[in-house]
Structure formats: structure tokens, C-alpha cells
Scaffold this active site. Structure first.
Site, PDB file in Angstrom:
ATOM      1  CG  ASP A 156      -0.228  -0.183   2.512  1.00 60.99           C
ATOM      2  OD1 ASP A 156       1.007  -0.419   2.476  1.00 60.99           O
ATOM      3  OD2 ASP A 156      -0.869  -0.095   3.562  1.00 60.99           O
ATOM      4  CG  HIS A 185      21.302   7.121 -17.456  1.00 63.50           C
ATOM      5  ND1 HIS A 185      20.245   7.233 -18.322  1.00 63.50           N
ATOM      6  CD2 HIS A 185      22.019   8.253 -17.622  1.00 63.50           C
ATOM      7  CE1 HIS A 185      20.325   8.380 -18.986  1.00 63.50           C
ATOM      8  NE2 HIS A 185      21.403   9.006 -18.581  1.00 63.50           N
ATOM      9  CG  ASP A 242      24.475  13.303 -14.214  1.00 65.74           C
ATOM     10  OD1 ASP A 242      23.784  14.274 -13.856  1.00 65.74           O
ATOM     11  OD2 ASP A 242      24.458  12.848 -15.381  1.00 65.74           O
ATOM     12  CG  ASP A 255      21.508  17.172 -16.023  1.00 67.29           C
ATOM     13  OD1 ASP A 255      22.181  16.434 -15.291  1.00 67.29           O
ATOM     14  OD2 ASP A 255      21.218  16.894 -17.205  1.00 67.29           O
ATOM     15  CG  HIS A 280      26.926  10.767 -23.403  1.00 72.62           C
ATOM     16  ND1 HIS A 280      27.175  12.115 -23.466  1.00 72.62           N
ATOM     17  CD2 HIS A 280      27.785  10.264 -22.475  1.00 72.62           C
ATOM     18  CE1 HIS A 280      28.135  12.427 -22.600  1.00 72.62           C
ATOM     19  NE2 HIS A 280      28.537  11.316 -21.998  1.00 72.62           N
ATOM     20  CG  HIS A 309      19.888  16.951 -22.153  1.00 70.08           C
ATOM     21  ND1 HIS A 309      19.191  17.526 -21.109  1.00 70.08           N
ATOM     22  CD2 HIS A 309      20.922  16.277 -21.566  1.00 70.08           C
ATOM     23  CE1 HIS A 309      19.759  17.197 -19.962  1.00 70.08           C
ATOM     24  NE2 HIS A 309      20.825  16.451 -20.209  1.00 70.08           N
ATOM     25  CG  HIS A 323      16.966  13.735 -20.755  1.00 70.53           C
ATOM     26  ND1 HIS A 323      17.075  12.388 -20.573  1.00 70.53           N
ATOM     27  CD2 HIS A 323      18.162  14.248 -20.366  1.00 70.53           C
ATOM     28  CE1 HIS A 323      18.278  12.098 -20.088  1.00 70.53           C
ATOM     29  NE2 HIS A 323      18.945  13.209 -19.956  1.00 70.53           N
ATOM     30  CD  GLU A 380      24.776  15.711 -20.449  1.00 72.23           C
ATOM     31  OE1 GLU A 380      25.023  14.674 -19.799  1.00 72.23           O
ATOM     32  OE2 GLU A 380      23.643  16.218 -20.511  1.00 72.23           O
ATOM     33  CE1 TYR A 397      31.041   8.808 -18.842  1.00 71.52           C
ATOM     34  CE2 TYR A 397      30.943   9.095 -21.230  1.00 71.52           C
ATOM     35  CZ  TYR A 397      30.619   9.530 -19.955  1.00 71.52           C
ATOM     36  OH  TYR A 397      29.882  10.673 -19.797  1.00 71.52           O
ATOM     37  NE  ARG A 440      27.475  12.709 -17.475  1.00 72.09           N
ATOM     38  CZ  ARG A 440      27.389  11.432 -17.114  1.00 72.09           C
ATOM     39  NH1 ARG A 440      28.073  10.513 -17.777  1.00 72.09           N
ATOM     40  NH2 ARG A 440      26.642  11.046 -16.100  1.00 72.09           N
ATOM     41  CD  GLU A 499      24.767  17.227 -17.240  1.00 72.07           C
ATOM     42  OE1 GLU A 499      24.920  16.316 -16.398  1.00 72.07           O
ATOM     43  OE2 GLU A 499      23.791  17.291 -18.001  1.00 72.07           O
TER      44      GLU A 499
HETATM   45  N1  GLY Z   1      21.404  13.341 -15.815  1.00 73.80           N
HETATM   46  C1  GLY Z   1      21.130  12.836 -17.091  1.00 73.80           C
HETATM   47  C2  GLY Z   1      21.833  13.587 -18.114  1.00 73.80           C
HETATM   48  O1  GLY Z   1      22.806  14.252 -17.818  1.00 73.80           O
HETATM   49  O2  GLY Z   1      21.442  13.636 -19.235  1.00 73.80           O
HETATM   50 MN    MN Z   2      23.333  14.913 -15.911  1.00 68.50          MN
HETATM   51 MN    MN Z   3      22.324  16.086 -18.766  1.00 72.02          MN
END
Ligand code: GLY
Ligand code: MN
Ligand code: MN
Length: 428
Positions: free
Chosen positions: A44, A234, A251, A262, A341, A345, A352, A374, A378, A395, A397
């Protein structure tokens, strides 16, 4: 810091958005948008409810099981909200409900009905209309009601996405706040990181900092990835013990008044970069700084990414991670093994966010857009590279607002220079 004055958008903003939709609707048409019901997590217990971003954008209403109906008929516009009925027993257990009586005044709409009557009222109110704006496929019963009544169904996503893409001054203030809180959380994480702590302890520190400044939740599950976990893009298990000598990639972004920050930062668990870590970090930072110079109105994410790809390929050849001619390697997309990647974005109510992701994000950037930048590298340990680079994921960002002067880095409060990070980590 008192953030209360910034915690909400003014009601005017939601009214203006609905007026904007009405202005774009053809005459004798309806527009309907739903938000989700609560989702059960186990037994629940439910997941914490978060309204659909499009629905929130038009209503500023955060209760589950709601819908907004706009009708434009003979030039006249009417807005109706559907919401859960007031229920004293349920409210005692699970929280207050606005209810139909208070809804029109509170939400500045013309009428309100209980959600259970939606099918009947929708059918009555829309019987003489010729088209309905609706996004198919999210709600089976919504699809049924709309498709039973209308032959012409127009997807409202292009219209609303275009509106959401360019942020208002009030929205920018909220995003700036989300970014600011996110930056503080990363600084706290740097100060709290040391060998033998769990990744999730640092996730907790980040959450603590978000909450201290009025952001209840992250805008996505925080990624706290030490060592080779950073090569899982991720990764959000956050369950490993952080090892001396490894890097930690975080991240994480705060969600403030439903707007997302982000940020990614990567730093050494023990506070001191090793030589191979330094070499790769400097390469990612160089690419990120070059990209930031190029991410200005009229240019595109695609165009900046092409420069990043050049810098990465040259850099990886210089380090002996890639072998061969730089131009040939770029043509062969050899970098994809280590940079798989996109460069960035759009950012807003969703992390996103709405935007044009086609053709490698070649849409020219415009004043009022917010994007991320970003780049990352890797180097998984099963790749054929010099031993010292294996298992390193990096990374960096930041979040950029497009302005008439170029761009404004909304996350510049978060250190990323190698020396600055080492200094912060050494100071505790
Ligand atoms: N946190 C997901 C991205 O950086 O796109
Ligand atoms: Mn991110
Ligand atoms: Mn991002």
C-alpha cells in the site's frame, strides 16, 4: 537563504500560457490534457507523485488524476478543470484535496468537475466541435473518450513543446535556483567524499543539501558512480564502497519548483588526481570549455559536438588510447567507443526537456533556451588501451542559458578546475 519568494511561478504565468494555447487553437475545437494517477510501489505504498510537466505547465496544479479541458467555440474560450472529489476520510490519511468548489478561483479557470464525470461532461461539452488537440497513447481511457468523439485529433505536443522551449524570466529564475542548489550539493559532496564510504552516503549528502535550500527531490535519480561504475552512464545503484585511488563521477541535479538542474562533476575519492586521471580530466575539460564557447544563439549542439569530437580524437591519439590518423578516426567514429552519448540536451521542467533532437540536435539555439553541455570519456577496462587508463569514466556537465550576449553558465558556482577541486577536498 530565504527562497520562499522564488518557490512558485506567479499565477499570471499559467493564465498567459492558456491564453497562448487558445490563440493557437482553431475555432470550434477542444484541447484536453491529463496528469497521471499515483503509482503503487509495493503493497500500500506509492511512489511520490509528481505532475506531468505539460499539465503542470498549463495549470500549476499538482494533484494526481486531473485533467484540463479547453474549448474554443465561435471565438469564445472556456477552461475546465477535472479533479478528485473532496473526501474527508481520504484526506485525513493521505493529504488535502483542492476540490471542485475552490478550484475555479484558486486555479483561475471557468469551471471545475469531479474527474469521475469527465467522460460524460467531455462528450456533452464537445459534441458540436470539429477537432480535438490531444496526445494519444498515454492514457487508455483518455484515448477511448477522445477517439469516440473526434475523427480529427491533433497532437498538442508540437505546440506546447515550442512554448516550453523558450523560458520566461520567471522560469529562468527558478532554473537558476535549481542550478545554484545543485552546485552547492556538488561542493558538499566533494567535501564529504573519502575512501571507504558508500556511494549512497554521498547521495545522502547531496539530498541533504537539496532539502536545505527548498528542493525536496532530485530532478532524476542521482548518479554517484565510483571507479568503473562511472562507465555505466545511468548508474544509480550507488551501493559500492568508494576505493582509494578511484575517481567519483556524480551526476545530480535539484528539482526546484518543478524545474531541473543537471550537473556532473568528477573528482578523486582521495582528493588527489593521479597522472592518468589528470590527463583524461584535462582533455574532457578542454572539450567542455571549447563547447561552451560555441553554444550560443544561432549555433547548434551538433556544431559544438563536432568540435568536441575533434578535440577528443586528437587527445585520445596523443594519449595512445586511439591509434591512427585523426581524420580517418573521426570518419570511422572511433571515439564512439569512449564517448557514446550526446553533447547536451534542453533543460526545463524535465531534465531531458522538450526540444528538437532530430538530425543530431542541429536546431539553431535561441535566446531563452536552456541546455546542458556534458562531454565525457569512459574507458571500460575490457577495452584495448594502455593499462593506466582502464576503468576511468569522466563527465563534466554544466547548464547554459542562451542570452543576447551569448550564453550564461548557470552552474558556474560549481568548481571544475582540477586545482580548485583538490583545494576544496584538501580543506576538510
Ligand atoms: N542526468 C542525465 C543527463 O545528464 O542527461
Ligand atoms: Mn546529468
Ligand atoms: Mn544532462
Amino acid at each position: 537563504m530565504d527562497l520562499a519568494y522564488l518557490a512558485e511561478l506567479p499565477q499570471e504565468e499559467f493564465i498567459t500560457r492558456r491564453e497562448n494555447v487558445f490563440a493557437q487553437m482553431q475555432d470550434n475545437s477542444a484541447f484536453i490534457i491529463f496528469t497521471e494517477a499515483e503509482k503503487r510501489r509495493n503493497n500500500d505504498c506509492n511512489y511520490h507523485f509528481r505532475p506531468d510537466s505539460y499539465f503542470w505547465y498549463l495549470t500549476g496544479f499538482a494533484e494526481p488524476e486531473s485533467a484540463l479541458l479547453l474549448i474554443k467555440q465561435k471565438g469564445l474560450c472556456e477552461s475546465t478543470i477535472f479533479l478528485r472529489k473532496k473526501d474527508r476520510e481520504k484526506e485525513i490519511w493521505t493529504g488535502r484535496r483542492l476540490g471542485v468548489e475552490a478550484a475555479p478561483e484558486t486555479l483561475k479557470v471557468d469551471a471545475a468537475f469531479e474527474i469521475e464525470h469527465l467522460a460524460k461532461i467531455f462528450t456533452e461539452k464537445t459534441q458540436n466541435l470539429t477537432a480535438c488537440y490531444y496526445a494519444q497513447g498515454y492514457q487508455a481511457w483518455g484515448d477511448k473518450v477522445v477517439n469516440a468523439q473526434f475523427k480529427e485529433v491533433i497532437d498538442w505536443r508540437p505546440m506546447l513543446s515550442e512554448m516550453r522551449l523558450i523560458k520566461s524570466t520567471a522560469e529562468i529564475a527558478l532554473i537558476q535556483q535549481a542550478c545554484h542548489i545543485s552546485a552547492l550539493a556538488h561542493i558538499r559532496a566533494m567535501k564529504q567524499t573519502r575512501p571507504n564510504r558508500y556511494e549512497m552516503e554521498i547521495e545522502g549528502e547531496i539530498q541533504h543539501e537539496f532539502n536545505r535550500f527548498g528542493a525536496r527531490f532530485p530532478s532524476y535519480n542521482s548518479i554517484v558512480a565510483s571507479g568503473e561504475n562511472a562507465c555505466v552512464l545511468h548508474y544509480d545503484e550507488n551501493s559500492a564502497v568508494m576505493k582509494d585511488g578511484d575517481l567519483l563521477l556524480i551526476d545530480a541535479g535539484a528539482e526546484f519548483a518543478y524545474y531541473a538542474g543537471d550537473i556532473t562533476r568528477t573528482f578523486p575519492v582521495n582528493g588527489k588526481f593521479s597522472e592518468p586521471q589528470k590527463a583524461l580530466y584535462e582533455l574532457v575539460l578542454k572539450a567542455q570549455k571549447e563547447a561552451i564557447k560555441l553554444l550560443v544563439p544561432s549555433n547548434s549542439i551538433k556544431m559544438a559536438n563536432e568540435r568536441v569530437i575533434e578535440i577528443f580524437t586528437e587527445g585520445l591519439v596523443a594519449l595512445g588510447i586511439l591509434k591512427g590518423n585523426v581524420h580517418t578516426l573521426i570518419e570511422q567514429k572511433a571515439y564512439r567507443q569512449f564517448y557514446m552519448h550526446g553533447l547536451g540536451h534542453w533543460l526545463g521542467l524535465d531534465v531531458h526537456d522538450v526540444g528538437d533532437y532530430s538530425n543530431e540536435r542541429s536546431r539553431p539555439l535561441e535566446i531563452g533556451m536552456v541546455i546542458t553541455v556534458e562531454p565525457g570519456l569512459y574507458i571500460a577496462s575490457d577495452t584495448d588501451v594502455p593499462e593506466q587508463y582502464k576503468g576511468i569514466g569522466i563527465r563534466i556537465e554544466d547548464n547554459l542559458l542562451m542570452t543576447e550576449y551569448g550564453n550564461k553558465n548557470l552552474t558556474s558556482g560549481c568548481p571544475k578546475e582540477l586545482a580548485d577541486i583538490e583545494e576544496i577536498m584538501a580543506a576538510v
